[in-house]
Enzyme design. Structure first.
Site, PDB file in Angstrom:
ATOM      1  N   SER A 188       0.841  -1.198   0.000  1.00  0.00           N
ATOM      2  CA  SER A 188       0.000   0.000   0.000  1.00  0.00           C
ATOM      3  C   SER A 188       0.878   1.251   0.000  1.00  0.00           C
ATOM      4  O   SER A 188       1.661   1.452  -0.925  1.00  0.00           O
ATOM      5  CB  SER A 188      -0.976  -0.042   1.185  1.00  0.00           C
ATOM      6  OG  SER A 188      -1.941   0.978   1.080  1.00  0.00           O
ATOM      7  N   GLU A 195      -2.531  -2.531  -7.351  1.00  0.00           N
ATOM      8  CA  GLU A 195      -3.634  -2.724  -6.421  1.00  0.00           C
ATOM      9  C   GLU A 195      -4.013  -1.370  -5.839  1.00  0.00           C
ATOM     10  O   GLU A 195      -3.252  -0.412  -5.921  1.00  0.00           O
ATOM     11  CB  GLU A 195      -3.249  -3.694  -5.300  1.00  0.00           C
ATOM     12  CG  GLU A 195      -2.110  -3.233  -4.386  1.00  0.00           C
ATOM     13  CD  GLU A 195      -2.564  -2.314  -3.263  1.00  0.00           C
ATOM     14  OE1 GLU A 195      -3.738  -2.378  -2.851  1.00  0.00           O
ATOM     15  OE2 GLU A 195      -1.738  -1.507  -2.793  1.00  0.00           O
ATOM     16  N   HIS A 242      -5.388  -5.100  -0.547  1.00  0.00           N
ATOM     17  CA  HIS A 242      -6.128  -4.898   0.699  1.00  0.00           C
ATOM     18  C   HIS A 242      -7.207  -5.972   0.882  1.00  0.00           C
ATOM     19  O   HIS A 242      -8.412  -5.696   0.914  1.00  0.00           O
ATOM     20  CB  HIS A 242      -6.753  -3.507   0.710  1.00  0.00           C
ATOM     21  CG  HIS A 242      -5.749  -2.399   0.777  1.00  0.00           C
ATOM     22  ND1 HIS A 242      -5.029  -1.989  -0.328  1.00  0.00           N
ATOM     23  CD2 HIS A 242      -5.341  -1.625   1.794  1.00  0.00           C
ATOM     24  CE1 HIS A 242      -4.222  -0.988   0.022  1.00  0.00           C
ATOM     25  NE2 HIS A 242      -4.393  -0.756   1.309  1.00  0.00           N
TER      26      HIS A 242
END
Length: 403
Positions: free
Chosen positions: A213, A309, A373
Site C-alpha cells: 500500500s 492494487e 487490501h
C-alpha cells in the site's frame, strides 16, 4: 588534504532526464570524494556505488576546484586499477527500470526484524497480533522508537516526519537487522523519501523491506536507488488478521524461497488480454505510483511485469490514474500487467476499465490476483524476473526471490 587525492571527472556527454552528465570519482579515497563533492554542493543522493553523477553545468566548477579532466575510458581504468570500481551485480546502488535486482538473504530462525511506522498511526492490539506471528516463526523483533507515536496535529501520520525517517534509516543501516518490516500503510511514506540518506542506506549490507500500500513509496526507493529486491506483502498490523494461506505464503517465501516460485498457487487469474511475457516484477499501489510521477524515485514500467492494487477508489478514479500514468509515458515498454484487489470495485467494472485503458498496449493483462487490501494478501517480490501466462492465468518466478 585534497592534494593527496586524485579526483577525476569525465566530459558531460551522458544523457539522462533531458540533460547531459559527467562522472566524478576518486581513484584514492571514496571518503575524500564525498568531502570534495559536499564542498561543491553536490548532494549525497547523486552518489551511485563508486561515482557522483553531476550535471553538465557543474563541470567547469568541478575542474576549477581541482578535479582532473579525463576521458571516460581512462576514468574507468584508473578506478578499476585502484580497486574502487564497484560493479552492479555485486553491490547495492541505482538500477535502471527493467533490471533484475540484487536479492537479499532469506530469513532464518533468530533473524532480527526491525518494525517501523513510516506512514499511518498504529493500533497497539493489531500490532501485537502481527508481532506474535513473527515471533511464532522464530524471528527476533525490534520495534522502532516511534512505532506507536502520534503526530502533534496530523491524525493521519504516526509521529513527525523526522522521527519516522530516523526510525527507517536507523533500522536499515543496523548491521544486525535482516529485514525492515513496516507496521502499517495508510499515508506518509512519500514524506520520508527525501529525508533518508540514500547513500548511507546503499552502503549497508542487503536486507529486505516488507510492506504494501503506502509502502510503495519506499519500495520504489529500495528498488531504484538501492538496487534491492523488496517484498510487497502484508504489513505487521494486517499479518495477524491475514488468511492462513497468505501467512503461509509469506513464511515460505521468506524462509524457503525455493518452494515459493508459483506466486498465486491455487488461484486462476482472469485473462483480459491473452498471451505470455517475461519481465521484472514492479509496481504496487496505483495511487502511490501516480503520486510519485515527476519525482526522483519514480520507477517506470519499462521491461517490467507490473502489479497494481488499490482501495477506496471508484472506477472513474482508477481510469484517471491509469490515464495519467499513460500520458506520462510510465507504461512505455511494459511487458505485462497483473491487477490485484481494488477493494469494493466489482470485478466487471474493474475489468472494463482495465481493458479500456490497458488493452491496447499489446501485452498480456490479467486481473483477480490475490494481493492488496484483502485477507488473502499474497507476497509479491519486486525486482525478481517472472513469467506471466495470461492464458493459463499464472505468474511464476524465474528464480527464488531471496538467496
Amino acid at each position: 588534504m585534497m592534494d593527496r587525492v586524485a579526483l577525476l571527472v569525465d566530459p558531460p556527454v551522458w544523457p539522462a532526464h533531458g540533460r547531459l552528465w559527467s562522472h566524478l570519482v576518486s581513484d584514492t579515497s571514496v571518503t575524500e570524494l564525498h568531502i570534495f563533492a559536499a564542498g561543491l554542493g553536490v548532494p549525497r543522493q547523486a552518489f551511485d556505488r563508486d561515482h557522483y553523477d553531476v550535471p553538465a553545468e557543474a563541470y567547469e566548477a568541478i575542474v576549477a576546484a581541482g578535479a582532473s579532466p579525463v576521458d571516460s575510458r581512462e576514468l574507468v581504468r584508473r578506478l578499476a586499477a585502484a580497486g574502487l570500481r564497484a560493479r552492479r551485480v555485486q553491490t547495492t546502488g541505482r538500477r535502471k527500470p527493467g533490471q533484475v535486482l540484487l536479492r537479499p538473504p532469506r530469513l532464518r530462525a533468530g533473524s532480527l526484524v526491525a518494525v517501523v511506522s513510516p506512514a499511518g498511526p498504529v493500533l497497539t492490539e493489531r500490532l501485537e497480533r502481527g508481532l506474535a506471528v513473527l515471533r511464532g516463526w522464530g524471528l527476533q523483533v525490534r520495534l522502532g522508537p516511534h512505532v506507536l507515536a502520534r503526530h502533534r496535529s496530523l491524525d493521519h501520520v504516526a509521529g513527525g516526519d523526522a522521527e519516522r525517517a530516523a526510525d527507517v534509516e536507523t533500522a536499515w543501516i543496523d548491521p544486525d537487522v535482516a529485514a525492515v518490516w513496516c507496521a502499517r500503510g495508510g499515508y506518509g511514506s512519500h514524506r520520508l523519501v527525501d529525508r533518508l540518506d540514500h547513500t548511507a542506506m546503499a552502503a549497508a549490507a542487503p536486507r529486505l523491506l516488507v510492506g504494501f500500500s503506502d509502502v510503495t513509496a519506499l519500495h520504489e526507493l529500495v528498488n531504484g536507488r538501492l538496487g534491492l529486491v523488496s517484498l510487497h506483502a502484508p504489513v505487521v498490523t494486517s499479518l495477524g488478521e491475514a488468511a492462513p494461506q497468505a501467512v503461509d505464503h509469506v513464511r515460505r517465501l521468506l524462509f524457503e524461497p525455493v518452494h515459493a516460485l508459483e506466486l498465486f498457487a491455487g488461484v486462476r487469474l482472469r485473462s483480459l488480454v491473452g498471451g505470455t511475457a517475461t519481465g521484472v516484477l514492479a509496481g504496487g499501489n496505483l495511487r502511490l505510483l501516480t503520486s510519485a510521477l515527476g519525482t526522483r524515485t519514480s520507477r517506470p514500467a519499462r521491461g517490467a511485469i507490473v502489479v497494481l492494487e488499490d482501495i477506496g477508489e471508484e472506477p472513474y478514479r482508477i481510469d484517471a490514474m491509469l490515464t495519467q500514468l499513460r500520458r506520462n509515458g510510465w507504461f512505455d515498454g511494459v511487458r505485462g500487467i497483473v491487477a490485484g484487489s481494488f477493494g469494493d470495485v466489482d470485478a466487471t467494472s474493474l475489468d472494463h476499465v482495465l481493458r479500456d485503458r490497458l488493452g491496447d498496449l499489446g501485452v498480456p493483462v490479467v486481473a483477480g490476483a490475490p494481493f492488496g487490501h484483502i485477507d488473502d494478501n499474497r507476497p509479491v517480490p519486486l525486482g525478481v524476473s517472472a513469467a506471466l501466462d495470461a492464458d493459463a492465468g499464472s505468474l511464476r518466478l524465474a528464480r527464488p526471490a531471496l538467496v
